[in-house]
Design an enzyme around this catalytic site. Structure first.
Site, PDB file in Angstrom:
ATOM      1  N   HIS A  94     -46.010 -17.715 -57.295  1.00 55.51           N
ATOM      2  CA  HIS A  94     -44.890 -16.934 -57.822  1.00 55.51           C
ATOM      3  C   HIS A  94     -45.285 -15.507 -58.207  1.00 55.51           C
ATOM      4  O   HIS A  94     -44.420 -14.658 -58.414  1.00 55.51           O
ATOM      5  CB  HIS A  94     -44.215 -17.661 -59.003  1.00 55.51           C
ATOM      6  CG  HIS A  94     -44.985 -17.634 -60.288  1.00 55.51           C
ATOM      7  ND1 HIS A  94     -45.728 -18.711 -60.732  1.00 55.51           N
ATOM      8  CD2 HIS A  94     -45.117 -16.691 -61.247  1.00 55.51           C
ATOM      9  CE1 HIS A  94     -46.281 -18.421 -61.893  1.00 55.51           C
ATOM     10  NE2 HIS A  94     -45.915 -17.202 -62.228  1.00 55.51           N
ATOM     11  N   ASP A 125     -47.605 -24.038 -56.266  1.00 58.01           N
ATOM     12  CA  ASP A 125     -47.519 -22.711 -56.878  1.00 58.01           C
ATOM     13  C   ASP A 125     -48.876 -22.010 -56.869  1.00 58.01           C
ATOM     14  O   ASP A 125     -49.288 -21.400 -57.853  1.00 58.01           O
ATOM     15  CB  ASP A 125     -46.980 -22.793 -58.313  1.00 58.01           C
ATOM     16  CG  ASP A 125     -46.629 -21.410 -58.874  1.00 58.01           C
ATOM     17  OD1 ASP A 125     -46.317 -20.517 -58.066  1.00 58.01           O
ATOM     18  OD2 ASP A 125     -46.700 -21.217 -60.104  1.00 58.01           O
ATOM     19  N   GLY A 173     -47.728 -12.501 -67.229  1.00 60.94           N
ATOM     20  CA  GLY A 173     -48.878 -11.683 -66.850  1.00 60.94           C
ATOM     21  C   GLY A 173     -50.150 -12.499 -66.833  1.00 60.94           C
ATOM     22  O   GLY A 173     -51.124 -12.154 -66.160  1.00 60.94           O
ATOM     23  N   ASN A 174     -50.172 -13.610 -67.581  1.00 60.33           N
ATOM     24  CA  ASN A 174     -51.303 -14.539 -67.549  1.00 60.33           C
ATOM     25  C   ASN A 174     -51.300 -15.388 -66.279  1.00 60.33           C
ATOM     26  O   ASN A 174     -52.314 -15.991 -65.926  1.00 60.33           O
ATOM     27  CB  ASN A 174     -51.276 -15.490 -68.746  1.00 60.33           C
ATOM     28  CG  ASN A 174     -52.047 -14.983 -69.941  1.00 60.33           C
ATOM     29  OD1 ASN A 174     -51.485 -14.779 -71.005  1.00 60.33           O
ATOM     30  ND2 ASN A 174     -53.345 -14.767 -69.774  1.00 60.33           N
ATOM     31  N   SER A 175     -50.150 -15.480 -65.610  1.00 63.55           N
ATOM     32  CA  SER A 175     -50.032 -16.328 -64.434  1.00 63.55           C
ATOM     33  C   SER A 175     -51.096 -15.989 -63.406  1.00 63.55           C
ATOM     34  O   SER A 175     -51.249 -14.833 -63.009  1.00 63.55           O
ATOM     35  CB  SER A 175     -48.648 -16.164 -63.798  1.00 63.55           C
ATOM     36  OG  SER A 175     -47.651 -16.690 -64.620  1.00 63.55           O
ATOM     37  N   GLY A 225     -45.071 -40.437 -47.318  1.00 66.23           N
ATOM     38  CA  GLY A 225     -43.704 -40.605 -46.840  1.00 66.23           C
ATOM     39  C   GLY A 225     -42.919 -41.635 -47.638  1.00 66.23           C
ATOM     40  O   GLY A 225     -42.299 -42.540 -47.071  1.00 66.23           O
TER      41      GLY A 225
END
Length: 496
Positions: free
Chosen positions: A120, A150, A226-228, A285
């Site tokens: 992200h 992510d 901002g830490n992401s 599946g």
């Protein structure tokens, strides 16, 4: 020369005044400032004398911050702006800029410039810039992304970079001290500390895909926007997680908990992206759910454990085995799994073509089955609930409605239109559920169709009523389906 009496008195008075004034000067009286060397502020000794253990503990935080910070970068991106009014002819917003600026963090994972971050952070980026801790700046290329975890990898043209040590998140324990290092709110090289609050945290709804992998480390180390993409590290300086999200109440800032992706999963994803530009992930599946106390009781487990298979994906790996809806997966490759995200996280670390061994519980027995993982088929669908027979076609549709007060639910026989809508040949539909009832506790609601009870098709409400009455003091396993064709198993406890 003789002094007169008046002169003598005046002289004595002047001398006395001089003596008094001198004494005042000597005493300070607020008119004379002390010299700098005479000023002493605060107590002479600290109130606590740290022992060797406390000093060493504090030193560990200091050393980790010094050693790890150079391996953490600040990422600035220019990305496509999402216009909330793009589907409307709305003049006031026609001149919105097409791009927006954002920022995040990253972890240097190779000397030649590969950097691990969040998907992200760089999603839809048209320009990516990396700022190193030594203030050098580089343009970066997005090597590949993996929205299901992510995670993303970017690359800068640099050599001999400081590389982070990637630890083993499987050994992480609740209560362990950790530090979050990143660039929150554009404040570069910020370090915060806390403990691991929980592990294996899932069902947060952060990844909006049924195949999304949510198996987060939860921490109270302060994490902010901002830490992401930054690092969650232990006190040896090993990176144990990639900071990804925060708990917030609409403010967008930290309110007590942050979440990080385990580094073991991140390492696997990064290797795949660097090698192939994408993740060649394998899938079993199946649609799965957690086993609660009611389900455990209904299938004969001694306690709630394992993962229940709610459905088999048509064309998936499981469809080529004898795995069935209602089977309970207890272990995968000998590793116990008790939450859906535990199974998802493990499988997400395997590539298509890998064979895994499942230990399942079926009809009171533990069985072992091998499944060779297949790549995801975007067009795959859940197995159809409808049977391929037409025995219903010649029967009249019953109108019976039954209220089952002990479980707080009312059910009715399906009419032909409803059977066509739900694509089922048999079943009964829930028409009402009382609040705080047994049915409500198990998330049963109006509009769900009950297609199976205790692994047998439900033909009508009378058959269902008899089954419920026969299972008082026990539990029954139901298979329910919604109008979109999504099915799941529900364990329903029946009061005495």
């Amino acid at each position: 020369m003789k002094l007169n009496k008046k002169g003598i008195i005046s002289a004595i008075l002047l001398v006395s005044i001089g003596i008094v004034f001198g004494a005042l000067l000597v005493s300070g009286f607020g008119f004379v400032r002390p010299g700098l060397a005479d000023i002493n502020l605060g107590a002479k000794i600290p109130p606590v004398n740290l022992d060797a253990d406390a000093t060493s503990f504090s030193k560990a935080f200091i050393e980790v911050a010094e050693k790890v910070t150079p391996a953490i970068v600040q990422i600035t991106v220019v990305a496509e702006r999402e216009n909330p009014h793009e589907d409307f002819f709305f003049f006031p917003f026609k001149d919105l800029p097409e791009e927006q600026r954002g920022s995040g963090s990253g972890i240097i994972i190779s000397e030649d410039g590969y950097i691990l971050t969040n998907n992200h952070v760089v999603e839809k980026a048209t320009k990516v810039t990396v700022n190193l801790a030594d203030k050098r700046t580089f343009d970066a290329e997005v090597v590949g992304t993996d929205p299901l975890t992510d995670l993303a990898v970017i690359k800068i043209d640099a050599k001999n970079l400081t590389v982070a040590y990637l630890g083993d998140s499987d050994n992480l324990k609740v209560g362990q001290w950790v530090m979050a290092i990143g660039n929150p709110l554009s404040l570069s090289s910020t370090v915060t500390a806390g403990i691991v609050s929980a592990i294996g945290r899932g069902q947060l709804g952060l990844i909006r895909d049924s195949y999304g992998v949510e198996n987060f480390i939860q921490t109270d180390a302060v994490i902010n926007p901002g830490n992401s993409g930054g690092a969650l590290v232990d006190l040896s300086g090993a990176v144990v997680g990639v900071n990804s999200a925060i708990a917030t109440r609409g403010t967008g800032t930290y309110i007590g908990y942050g979440f990080a992706i385990p580094i073991n999963l991140a390492k696997t994803v990064a290797q795949e992206i660097i090698a192939y530009g994408k993740v060649n992930r394998g899938y079993i599946g199946i649609n799965i759910g957690e086993v609660d106390n009611a389900i455990a009781k209904s299938v004969g487990l001694d306690r709630p454990k394992g993962i229940i298979i709610n459905g088999i994906i048509e064309g998936g790996a499981a469809s080529e085995t004898d795995l069935k809806s209602g089977d309970i997966i207890l272990k995968i490759d000998g590793k116990e799994v008790n939450k859906p995200n535990e199974l998802q996280s493990y499988v997400a670390s395997k590539t298509a073509g890998t064979t895994v061994k499942l230990t399942i519980f079926r009809d009171g027995k533990e069985l072992e089955r091998k499944v060779t993982l297949k790549p995801r088929d975007e067009k795959s669908k859940n197995e159809p609930v409808a049977k391929k027979d037409n025995k219903d076609s010649d029967k009249g549709v019953k109108k019976d409605i039954i209220s089952l007060d002990n479980i707080g639910m009312t059910v009715r026989n399906l009419n032909q239109k409803e059977k066509d809508t739900y694509k089922v040949s048999e079943g009964i539909i829930i028409t009402d559920v009382k609040s705080f009832s047994k049915a409500d506790d198990q998330r049963l609601f109006k509009g769900l169709v009950i297609v199976e009870a205790d692994r047998k098709p439900v033909e009508d409400v009378e058959q269902f009523r008899k089954l419920i009455e026969s299972r008082k003091g026990s539990a029954v396993l139901l298979k329910v389906q919604d109008a979109d064709g999504n099915s799941r198993f529900v364990g329903l406890e029946i009061p005495e």
